[in-house]
Design a protein around this motif. Structure first.
Motif, PDB file in Angstrom:
ATOM      1  N   ALA A   1      38.716 123.380  20.651  1.00 48.15           N
ATOM      2  CA  ALA A   1      39.989 124.046  20.977  1.00 48.15           C
ATOM      3  C   ALA A   1      40.315 125.107  19.930  1.00 48.15           C
ATOM      4  CB  ALA A   1      41.103 122.994  21.083  1.00 48.15           C
ATOM      5  N   ILE A   2      39.374 126.016  19.746  1.00 46.97           N
ATOM      6  CA  ILE A   2      39.561 127.107  18.781  1.00 46.97           C
ATOM      7  C   ILE A   2      39.273 128.423  19.505  1.00 46.97           C
ATOM      8  CG2 ILE A   2      38.928 125.596  16.847  1.00 46.97           C
ATOM      9  CD1 ILE A   2      36.212 126.869  16.729  1.00 46.97           C
TER      10      ILE A   2
ATOM     11  N   ALA B   1      46.902 127.305  27.091  1.00 46.82           N
ATOM     12  CA  ALA B   1      46.227 126.547  26.027  1.00 46.82           C
ATOM     13  C   ALA B   1      46.359 125.050  26.300  1.00 46.82           C
ATOM     14  CB  ALA B   1      46.838 126.898  24.663  1.00 46.82           C
TER      15      ALA B   1
ATOM     16  N   HIS C   1      56.886 131.961  20.558  1.00 46.86           N
ATOM     17  CA  HIS C   1      58.272 131.481  20.573  1.00 46.86           C
ATOM     18  C   HIS C   1      58.828 131.272  21.965  1.00 46.86           C
ATOM     19  CE1 HIS C   1      59.408 135.846  21.076  1.00 46.86           C
ATOM     20  NE2 HIS C   1      58.204 135.928  20.545  1.00 46.86           N
TER      21      HIS C   1
ATOM     22  N   GLY D   1      46.648 135.422  26.616  1.00 49.87           N
ATOM     23  CA  GLY D   1      46.859 134.152  25.927  1.00 49.87           C
ATOM     24  C   GLY D   1      48.310 133.724  25.935  1.00 49.87           C
ATOM     25  N   ASN D   2      48.530 132.440  26.152  1.00 48.11           N
ATOM     26  CA  ASN D   2      49.876 131.866  26.032  1.00 48.11           C
ATOM     27  C   ASN D   2      49.742 130.363  25.859  1.00 48.11           C
ATOM     28  OD1 ASN D   2      50.259 130.496  28.814  1.00 48.11           O
ATOM     29  ND2 ASN D   2      49.530 132.548  29.304  1.00 48.11           N
TER      30      ASN D   2
ATOM     31  N   PRO E   1      48.091 124.526  19.926  1.00 51.60           N
ATOM     32  CA  PRO E   1      48.615 123.892  21.145  1.00 51.60           C
ATOM     33  C   PRO E   1      47.526 123.225  21.979  1.00 51.60           C
ATOM     34  CG  PRO E   1      49.582 126.054  20.842  1.00 51.60           C
ATOM     35  CD  PRO E   1      48.579 125.903  19.755  1.00 51.60           C
TER      36      PRO E   1
ATOM     37  N   THR F   1      53.048 139.983  11.809  1.00 52.39           N
ATOM     38  CA  THR F   1      54.455 139.700  12.126  1.00 52.39           C
ATOM     39  C   THR F   1      55.239 139.569  10.829  1.00 52.39           C
ATOM     40  OG1 THR F   1      54.296 137.290  12.079  1.00 52.39           O
ATOM     41  CG2 THR F   1      53.789 138.327  14.155  1.00 52.39           C
TER      42      THR F   1
ATOM     43  N   ASN G   1      46.412 137.717  19.695  1.00 49.39           N
ATOM     44  CA  ASN G   1      46.459 137.243  21.076  1.00 49.39           C
ATOM     45  C   ASN G   1      45.181 137.667  21.803  1.00 49.39           C
ATOM     46  OD1 ASN G   1      47.441 135.782  23.170  1.00 49.39           O
ATOM     47  ND2 ASN G   1      49.299 137.005  23.463  1.00 49.39           N
TER      48      ASN G   1
ATOM     49  N   GLY H   1      44.482 122.025  20.984  1.00 54.31           N
ATOM     50  CA  GLY H   1      43.969 120.837  20.297  1.00 54.31           C
ATOM     51  C   GLY H   1      44.991 119.709  20.287  1.00 54.31           C
TER      52      GLY H   1
ATOM     53  N   GLY I   1      41.616 126.374  25.407  1.00 54.88           N
ATOM     54  CA  GLY I   1      42.244 127.418  24.590  1.00 54.88           C
ATOM     55  C   GLY I   1      42.955 128.424  25.465  1.00 54.88           C
ATOM     56  N   ASP I   2      43.713 129.295  24.822  1.00 56.40           N
ATOM     57  CA  ASP I   2      44.514 130.250  25.597  1.00 56.40           C
ATOM     58  C   ASP I   2      43.656 131.310  26.272  1.00 56.40           C
ATOM     59  OD1 ASP I   2      43.842 131.569  23.266  1.00 56.40           O
ATOM     60  OD2 ASP I   2      45.851 132.370  22.893  1.00 56.40           O
TER      61      ASP I   2
HETATM   62  C1  LIG Z   1      53.078 136.616  17.099  1.00 56.07           C
HETATM   63  C2  LIG Z   1      52.698 135.804  18.306  1.00 56.07           C
HETATM   64  C3  LIG Z   1      53.618 135.653  19.334  1.00 56.07           C
HETATM   65  C4  LIG Z   1      53.286 134.895  20.454  1.00 56.07           C
HETATM   66  N1  LIG Z   1      54.237 134.684  21.410  1.00 56.07           N
HETATM   67  C5  LIG Z   1      53.993 133.797  22.397  1.00 56.07           C
HETATM   68  C6  LIG Z   1      55.039 133.395  23.276  1.00 56.07           C
HETATM   69  O1  LIG Z   1      56.187 133.822  23.114  1.00 56.07           O
HETATM   70  N2  LIG Z   1      54.741 132.513  24.279  1.00 56.07           N
HETATM   71  C7  LIG Z   1      53.473 132.006  24.446  1.00 56.07           C
HETATM   72  O2  LIG Z   1      53.255 131.197  25.371  1.00 56.07           O
HETATM   73  N3  LIG Z   1      52.481 132.347  23.604  1.00 56.07           N
HETATM   74  C8  LIG Z   1      52.718 133.204  22.578  1.00 56.07           C
HETATM   75  N4  LIG Z   1      51.736 133.518  21.690  1.00 56.07           N
HETATM   76  C9  LIG Z   1      50.373 132.990  21.942  1.00 56.07           C
HETATM   77  C10 LIG Z   1      50.256 131.519  21.576  1.00 56.07           C
HETATM   78  O3  LIG Z   1      50.697 131.294  20.271  1.00 56.07           O
HETATM   79  C11 LIG Z   1      48.776 131.156  21.710  1.00 56.07           C
HETATM   80  O4  LIG Z   1      48.387 131.438  23.045  1.00 56.07           O
HETATM   81  C12 LIG Z   1      48.507 129.685  21.433  1.00 56.07           C
HETATM   82  O5  LIG Z   1      48.874 129.351  20.124  1.00 56.07           O
HETATM   83  C13 LIG Z   1      47.018 129.411  21.636  1.00 56.07           C
HETATM   84  O6  LIG Z   1      46.743 128.061  21.360  1.00 56.07           O
HETATM   85  P1  LIG Z   1      45.261 127.585  21.009  1.00 56.07           P
HETATM   86  O7  LIG Z   1      45.357 126.161  20.669  1.00 56.07           O
HETATM   87  O8  LIG Z   1      44.366 128.022  22.090  1.00 56.07           O
HETATM   88  O9  LIG Z   1      44.834 128.445  19.724  1.00 56.07           O
HETATM   89  P2  LIG Z   1      45.507 128.495  18.204  1.00 56.07           P
HETATM   90  O10 LIG Z   1      46.965 128.415  18.346  1.00 56.07           O
HETATM   91  O11 LIG Z   1      44.894 129.686  17.626  1.00 56.07           O
HETATM   92  O12 LIG Z   1      44.942 127.177  17.559  1.00 56.07           O
HETATM   93  C14 LIG Z   1      43.617 127.083  17.129  1.00 56.07           C
HETATM   94  C15 LIG Z   1      43.553 126.140  15.914  1.00 56.07           C
HETATM   95  O13 LIG Z   1      42.184 125.938  15.576  1.00 56.07           O
HETATM   96  C16 LIG Z   1      42.033 125.981  14.168  1.00 56.07           C
HETATM   97  N5  LIG Z   1      40.633 126.354  13.891  1.00 56.07           N
HETATM   98  C17 LIG Z   1      40.013 127.535  14.108  1.00 56.07           C
HETATM   99  N6  LIG Z   1      38.710 127.467  13.755  1.00 56.07           N
HETATM  100  C18 LIG Z   1      38.499 126.204  13.313  1.00 56.07           C
HETATM  101  C19 LIG Z   1      37.356 125.512  12.815  1.00 56.07           C
HETATM  102  N7  LIG Z   1      36.147 126.107  12.705  1.00 56.07           N
HETATM  103  N8  LIG Z   1      37.497 124.220  12.433  1.00 56.07           N
HETATM  104  C20 LIG Z   1      38.698 123.595  12.540  1.00 56.07           C
HETATM  105  N9  LIG Z   1      39.806 124.203  13.011  1.00 56.07           N
HETATM  106  C21 LIG Z   1      39.708 125.487  13.398  1.00 56.07           C
HETATM  107  C22 LIG Z   1      43.058 127.033  13.731  1.00 56.07           C
HETATM  108  O14 LIG Z   1      43.386 126.873  12.364  1.00 56.07           O
HETATM  109  C23 LIG Z   1      44.227 126.721  14.665  1.00 56.07           C
HETATM  110  O15 LIG Z   1      45.100 125.765  14.133  1.00 56.07           O
HETATM  111  C24 LIG Z   1      52.008 134.286  20.556  1.00 56.07           C
HETATM  112  C25 LIG Z   1      51.087 134.451  19.528  1.00 56.07           C
HETATM  113  C26 LIG Z   1      51.419 135.191  18.408  1.00 56.07           C
HETATM  114  C27 LIG Z   1      50.422 135.322  17.288  1.00 56.07           C
END
Ligand SMILES: Cc1cc2nc3c(=O)[nH]c(=O)nc-3n(C[C@H](O)[C@H](O)[C@H](O)COP(=O)(O)OP(=O)(O)OC[C@H]3O[C@@H](n4cnc5c(N)ncnc54)[C@H](O)[C@@H]3O)c2cc1C
Length: 476
Positions: free
Chosen positions: A267-268, A435, A57, A430-431, A15, A298, A396, A17, A423-424
């Motif tokens: 954004a990782i 993010a 979700h 985290g959510n 989300p 899950t 999370n 990125g 990032g989250d």
């Molecule tokens: C089971 C579950 C339920 C959840 N429920 C909710 C909910 O109901 N509501 C809510 O708001 N949030 C929920 N969350 C949290 C939410 O999914 C995260 O907060 C959100 O996805 C974070 O986004 P992000 O972009 O920061 O990180 P991520 O979603 O982790 O994205 C990071 C991306 O970076 C990529 N990456 C990592 N390292 C590298 C690298 N070295 N080079 C290139 N790419 C890389 C990964 O592959 C990934 O695609 C839930 C999470 C889980 C696991």
């Protein structure tokens, strides 16, 4: 090694990125994503009338960054009408109309009832305080507001806040707290309280929404829209300054590639960012390394029953006695007309049980989860059509008591840096909204830097100003 030059390179296609990439799509921009898809921890797969859900979700309310992005790409949310605070207690599922009815509804001893009511009241009071903190103060930017919210009850653990209730009451609150992917002991009281605040908010559509078609739709549509500006299976290995540019080295199928960019948005997850980014102050690196994550195994389940199920009116059940902590009925938002056959469920565990579960094979996880799902709802026997186990590591992020994120916030205020973070982990828990919100801030800072670079170059400035016979244009 091939090398090309970009205005912006975005690392990670979750989300955060996706939000940064979408905001900077008018630039010469490249996304590098480690997996074969966009979406990160938002992941679902279409299954006929339903979708199989494996990750995040619950979507945020109208006016949020996430909702603005969804709107701009033609996606929309749907309301979840079902009960979100049901509890499986002593083998039976209880789904009262209001949270406050729970201590009166569950069969328990007087000691347990008094303890549960007392803790419930304390949490309710703290939730009111958290909701007050969440309100935007006039003149305050979003980042300052988030930092203020993150400081709410941040000095004590959720365990210290809850105390030592009788065993079954404790198990119930522990299970609920594991939605932060951590035990009560490991998360601060603000994290625990915000979990209840999100579920108990009651009015409006806040935290009671799914993405129509499943959360995976966001990544799928972004994959179409961003096209070849995303490189998949591309694992970034290093980010470092090279003259007036930032060099990004990544690997695809064992082959190393290099690109350079004026601006990079990382954004990782935090500890992964600390590993690859070379040029950051020591205190920022230390802060990134201290951000805590817990795993989330899950399991998504597709069922093929032909008639009603006892959980049709329920969305979420906390399950203190099961091998999982939460049970979700992902078909609930779709149960508005005549009931269609089949359904979609999801279970997950957090905290210590999640760590233990991840030591098992996928088949063993499936068997343990399914045994308890069928114990809760024997009506499902013979109706499990498909199961998919997903191991989220990291699952999370959450803040422990006394955690200090200030070095990162100070870094974000700097106007002289070209490596930005999103990032989250910018929130206490985290959510998807933090993010996307932190990505919006990072994208804005990158854009300002790009504009400043243009101003430093008279020939480029002339193009922007529409001189030299060219129409006013964006430098991309
Ligand atoms: C089971 C579950 C339920 C959840 N429920 C909710 C909910 O109901 N509501 C809510 O708001 N949030 C929920 N969350 C949290 C939410 O999914 C995260 O907060 C959100 O996805 C974070 O986004 P992000 O972009 O920061 O990180 P991520 O979603 O982790 O994205 C990071 C991306 O970076 C990529 N990456 C990592 N390292 C590298 C690298 N070295 N080079 C290139 N790419 C890389 C990964 O592959 C990934 O695609 C839930 C999470 C889980 C696991």
């Amino acid at each position: 090694m091939s090398e090309s030059n970009y205005d912006v390179v975005v690392i990670g296609g979750g989300p955060a990125g996706m939000a940064a990439a979408w905001e900077l799509r008018d630039r010469k921009m490249l996304v590098l994503e480690k997996t074969h898809r966009l979406g990160g921890r938002l992941y679902s797969m279409s299954r006929g009338d339903y979708w199989l859900n494996l990750g995040g979700h619950l979507f945020p309310a109208a006016g949020s960054h996430m909702r603005n992005i969804l709107h701009s790409i033609g996606l929309d949310v749907i309301r979840i009408p079902g009960n979100k605070f049901a509890i499986c207690w002593g083998g039976r599922v209880f789904a009262p109309k209001s949270v406050s009815a729970l201590p009166l509804t569950l069969p328990m001893s007087i000691r347990e009832r008094i303890s549960m009511a007392a803790i419930g009241l304390r949490i309710l009071k703290a939730v009111r305080g958290w909701q007050k903190e969440m309100q935007l103060v006039y003149g305050e930017n979003n980042q300052t507001r988030r930092a203020r919210v993150a400081r709410y009850m941040a000095d004590i653990s959720f365990r210290d806040f809850i105390g030592r209730p009788p065993k079954r009451v404790e198990a119930l609150f522990q299970s609920a707290a594991r939605r932060a992917a951590a035990e009560m002991e490991d998360q601060n009281a603000g994290v625990g309280v915000s979990l209840f605040g999100a579920v108990w908010s009651g009015k409006g559509d806040s935290m009671a929404l799914n993405l129509n078609g499943g959360s995976g739709r966001l990544g799928e549509v972004m994959m179409e829209l961003l096209g070849d500006r995303v490189r998949y299976n591309a694992t970034v290995r290093s980010v470092e300054r090279a003259g007036d540019k930032i060099a990004v080295v990544y690997e695809i199928d064992g082959a190393e590639h290099k690109v350079s960019a004026s601006q990079v948005i990382v954004a990782i997850p935090a500890y992964q960012a600390a590993e690859i980014v070379r040029d950051i102050p020591d205190d920022v690196r230390a802060t990134l390394n201290k951000v805590q994550y817990g795993p989330f195994p899950t399991m998504g389940i597709i069922t093929d029953e032909t008639g009603p199920m006892p959980y049709d009116e329920i969305y979420a059940i906390t399950t203190p006695d099961a091998s999982f902590d939460m049970f979700f009925n992902h078909a609930n938002p779709l149960r508005t007309g005549p009931r269609k056959p089949g359904g979609s469920l999801m279970v997950y565990s957090g905290g210590s049980p999640a760590k233990e579960m991840l030591k098992l094979s996928d088949d063993e996880i499936r068997d343990r989860y399914l045994t308890d799902v069928l114990k809760m709802f024997p009506e499902l026997k013979g109706h499990i059509k498909e199961t998919v186990v997903q191991r989220w590591v990291p699952g999370n992020t959450y803040r422990p008591a006394g955690f200090n994120f200030d070095p990162m916030l100070t870094y974000c205020e700097r106007t002289d840096v070209d490596i930005h973070f999103a990032g989250d982990y910018f929130a206490e828990i985290g959510n998807m909204e933090i993010a996307t919100g932190s990505a919006h801030e990072a994208a804005r800072r990158a854009r300002v830097r790009l504009m400043n670079n243009i101003r430093k170059s008279p020939s480029l400035q002339a193009v922007v100003d529409g001189e030299n016979g060219l129409p006013a244009a964006k430098i991309g």
